[in-house]
Design a protein around this motif. Sequence first.
Motif, PDB file in Angstrom:
ATOM      1  N   THR A 101      76.311  43.071  52.965  1.00 16.77           N
ATOM      2  CA  THR A 101      75.517  42.965  54.195  1.00 16.77           C
ATOM      3  C   THR A 101      76.426  42.881  55.417  1.00 16.77           C
ATOM      4  O   THR A 101      76.001  43.190  56.532  1.00 16.77           O
ATOM      5  CB  THR A 101      74.613  41.715  54.175  1.00 16.77           C
ATOM      6  OG1 THR A 101      75.425  40.525  54.193  1.00 16.77           O
ATOM      7  CG2 THR A 101      73.700  41.710  52.963  1.00 16.77           C
ATOM      8  N   LYS A 129      68.180  41.426  58.037  1.00 15.85           N
ATOM      9  CA  LYS A 129      68.650  42.623  57.339  1.00 15.85           C
ATOM     10  C   LYS A 129      68.222  42.612  55.877  1.00 15.85           C
ATOM     11  O   LYS A 129      67.768  43.635  55.335  1.00 15.85           O
ATOM     12  CB  LYS A 129      70.173  42.721  57.432  1.00 15.85           C
ATOM     13  CG  LYS A 129      70.744  43.983  56.791  1.00 15.85           C
ATOM     14  CD  LYS A 129      72.236  44.123  57.066  1.00 15.85           C
ATOM     15  CE  LYS A 129      72.777  45.439  56.505  1.00 15.85           C
ATOM     16  NZ  LYS A 129      74.218  45.616  56.836  1.00 15.85           N
ATOM     17  N   GLU A 132      64.538  43.371  55.432  1.00 14.41           N
ATOM     18  CA  GLU A 132      64.261  44.799  55.605  1.00 14.41           C
ATOM     19  C   GLU A 132      64.715  45.592  54.381  1.00 14.41           C
ATOM     20  O   GLU A 132      63.981  46.449  53.880  1.00 14.41           O
ATOM     21  CB  GLU A 132      64.967  45.316  56.863  1.00 14.41           C
ATOM     22  CG  GLU A 132      64.841  46.819  57.088  1.00 14.41           C
ATOM     23  CD  GLU A 132      63.406  47.300  57.249  1.00 14.41           C
ATOM     24  OE1 GLU A 132      63.138  48.473  56.926  1.00 14.41           O
ATOM     25  OE2 GLU A 132      62.547  46.495  57.676  1.00 14.41           O
ATOM     26  N   GLN A 133      65.904  45.299  53.888  1.00  7.40           N
ATOM     27  CA  GLN A 133      66.436  46.053  52.752  1.00  7.40           C
ATOM     28  C   GLN A 133      65.640  45.805  51.469  1.00  7.40           C
ATOM     29  O   GLN A 133      65.505  46.703  50.630  1.00  7.40           O
ATOM     30  CB  GLN A 133      67.903  45.687  52.522  1.00  7.40           C
ATOM     31  CG  GLN A 133      68.849  46.218  53.585  1.00  7.40           C
ATOM     32  CD  GLN A 133      70.297  45.881  53.282  1.00  7.40           C
ATOM     33  OE1 GLN A 133      70.600  44.922  52.572  1.00  7.40           O
ATOM     34  NE2 GLN A 133      71.213  46.673  53.828  1.00  7.40           N
TER      35      GLN A 133
END
Length: 265
Positions: A101, A129, A132-133
Amino acid sequence: MQEMVARLATNLKAKQNREIDKSLEYLRGLIDKNEWNKNKILFVDADGVDYSFTGLVAMRLSSEYQKPCLLIRKSKDNTFAGSGRNYGNQIENLRDYLLETGFFEFASGHPSAMGIGIKIENIKPAIEKINEQLKDINFGEFIHYIDFVINVENLTIDIIKEMNELYDYYGNGIEESLVLVENIPVNTNEIEVTGKLEDTWKVIYNNEIQFIKFKNNENDIILKARKNDWSGENLKINAICKMSINEYGGVSTPQCIIVDYEVVE
């Protein structure tokens, strides 16, 4: 001499279990209050939790909330550090995933059980992040590998005590044992619903063994049965469980923490 050592070891183990249970109760309140469970990976502030229990508590939280857990606390140089534990098999290598990340200072150890460090200013962007991933991943859906199967009529407190003694060996790649308990009777009138959000339920079998399932959603079959049927409907379930002795308030309760279940009758 041997008896004294064994007694001291037993007392120490009981004290450790009480401290872990107190930590879990405290952290559940924080998780509910701050809605941390909405994140794909559970980031939890471990301030107030005994440092020596960080790994064990992280493992218990990941199992309870059915997702990877990062239990971190303020360290030095504006860094939060602690322990990470994976859950399920959707992320094959949690250690490497966190490093990829780009927000973590370090993640070292086993791919599923590691020490971690992250700057305080990177925590929020890391969560965003990761959310979202992993937005299409449901950590609660995966194959359970069980250690053995037992009919509830053959389940005893002694068996649960023996399973509880294995807790010292879990971690560093050794997963907590899972047991499939079959034909558990559940009467809708005897279901106790608990938790701030009323999303945890439990039943007592044979007046001595507690079956409990934490953090259920509104579609949980048992919760819906409890809400909609006050006539005392009798159900039977097969449940995949983790077995332990819950030490709280001076009371020892043999319990089976339900990871997953199915209604068979």
